[in-house]
Scaffold this active site. Structure first.
Site, PDB file in Angstrom:
ATOM      1  N   ASN A 108       0.844  -1.194   0.000  1.00 46.49           N
ATOM      2  CA  ASN A 108       0.000   0.000   0.000  1.00 46.49           C
ATOM      3  C   ASN A 108       0.879   1.244   0.000  1.00 46.49           C
ATOM      4  O   ASN A 108       1.979   1.223   0.577  1.00 46.49           O
ATOM      5  CB  ASN A 108      -0.905   0.026   1.240  1.00 46.49           C
ATOM      6  N   HIS A 110       0.912   5.185   1.263  1.00 43.40           N
ATOM      7  CA  HIS A 110       0.219   6.037   2.230  1.00 43.40           C
ATOM      8  C   HIS A 110       0.895   7.401   2.264  1.00 43.40           C
ATOM      9  O   HIS A 110       2.128   7.483   2.348  1.00 43.40           O
ATOM     10  CB  HIS A 110       0.268   5.404   3.624  1.00 43.40           C
ATOM     11  N   SER A 137       4.890   6.854   2.202  1.00 40.11           N
ATOM     12  CA  SER A 137       5.477   5.569   2.564  1.00 40.11           C
ATOM     13  C   SER A 137       4.811   4.446   1.782  1.00 40.11           C
ATOM     14  O   SER A 137       3.611   4.508   1.518  1.00 40.11           O
ATOM     15  CB  SER A 137       5.259   5.283   4.061  1.00 40.11           C
ATOM     16  N   ASP A 146      -2.546   0.711   7.944  1.00 38.68           N
ATOM     17  CA  ASP A 146      -1.319   1.482   7.703  1.00 38.68           C
ATOM     18  C   ASP A 146      -0.191   1.078   8.647  1.00 38.68           C
ATOM     19  O   ASP A 146       0.705   1.871   8.924  1.00 38.68           O
ATOM     20  CB  ASP A 146      -1.593   2.997   7.838  1.00 38.68           C
TER      21      ASP A 146
HETATM   22  C1  GRF Z   1      -2.534   9.072  -3.039  1.00 37.48           C
HETATM   23  O1  GRF Z   1      -2.091  10.261  -2.461  1.00 37.48           O
HETATM   24  C2  GRF Z   1      -2.257   7.926  -2.106  1.00 37.48           C
HETATM   25  O2  GRF Z   1      -1.103   8.109  -1.284  1.00 37.48           O
HETATM   26  C3  GRF Z   1      -3.470   7.930  -1.245  1.00 37.48           C
HETATM   27  O3  GRF Z   1      -4.544   8.232  -2.112  1.00 37.48           O
HETATM   28  C4  GRF Z   1      -4.050   9.032  -3.191  1.00 37.48           C
HETATM   29  C5  GRF Z   1      -4.480   8.320  -4.451  1.00 37.48           C
HETATM   30  O4  GRF Z   1      -4.178   9.039  -5.567  1.00 37.48           O
HETATM   31  N1  GRF Z   1      -3.681   6.669  -0.542  1.00 37.48           N
HETATM   32  P1  GRF Z   1      -4.296   8.340  -7.023  1.00 37.48           P
HETATM   33  O5  GRF Z   1      -5.698   7.767  -7.152  1.00 37.48           O
HETATM   34  O6  GRF Z   1      -3.250   7.275  -7.123  1.00 37.48           O
HETATM   35  O7  GRF Z   1      -4.063   9.467  -7.954  1.00 37.48           O
END
Ligand code: GRF
Length: 197
Positions: A108, A110, A137, A146
């Site tokens: 994932n 984050h 991260s 997370d």
């Molecule tokens: C990203 O900032 C990711 O870190 C978070 O959600 C956002 C998703 O953006 N979990 P995208 O859909 O990949 O443009």
């Protein structure tokens, strides 16, 4: 034989696109499925335009029955037979059954410097706390939200007058570098922390 990577999204899919754009040439893997819980996710069309199989499983008809929704996602994933699953802006809290089923091969991204600021509104919380830096991260997914082993991080300084949106705009391009770099290492069995600066 290339490894197979399934990517789970809920929104625009910019991280999904950066992963797919990296999985070419001598890369040891290829995308095999893009799945979304949101049928209107902009990322589905971007994946389809790249010839990647897509599936939308709308979580809303499942109401509070998270286990049933996760079971439907697992069925779709088992048909795609991924070696690795990448959560990329997949905004669903997963059941322990689901994380146990795919543990050890699910990542994932984050938008914080974990273990700080698990959950939502990460940039606003870093600014409010007066932190000097923020970032993103990539971690392995476990039952703890997370909370899995951290495999990569990238950071930026928090500047005077920074807003959450401004910070997000400076961190997202780092996410697009970090996630592909960590996925390549993960597939090669490398688990050491990667610090991208
Ligand atoms: C990203 O900032 C990711 O870190 C978070 O959600 C956002 C998703 O953006 N979990 P995208 O859909 O990949 O443009």
């Amino acid at each position: 034989m290339s490894k197979r990577v399934a990517i789970l999204i809920s929104g625009g899919g910019s991280n999904m696109v950066s992963l797919c754009e990296d999985m070419v040439g001598d890369h040891p893997a290829r995308p095999c499925l893009v799945l979304s819980n949101n049928p209107d996710a902009g990322g589905l069309a971007k994946a389809a335009a790249r010839g990647i199989e897509t599936v939308a499983i709308d979580h809303r008809p499942f109401g509070k029955d998270r286990a049933a929704f996760d079971a439907a996602v697992t069925d779709a994933l088992e048909r795609a037979e991924p070696d690795v699953i990448c959560l990329a802006g997949f905004m669903r809290i997963l059941t322990p059954e689901f994380t146990a089923r795919w543990e050890g091969r699910m990542l994932n991204i984050h938008p914080s410097l974990l273990p700080k600021y698990k959950g939502l509104n990460t940039h606003a919380r870093a600014i409010e706390a007066g932190d000097a830096e923020a970032g993103c991260s990539v971690h392995e997914v476990t039952a703890e939200l997370d909370g899995g082993p951290i495999l990569g991080q990238a950071r930026v300084p928090i500047l005077e007058g920074d807003t959450p949106d401004g910070l997000a705009a400076r961190i997202l391009p780092l996410e697009h570098k970090l996630y592909p770099a960590v996925l390549r290492r993960f597939i090669k069995g490398e688990r050491e922390l990667l610090n991208l600066s």
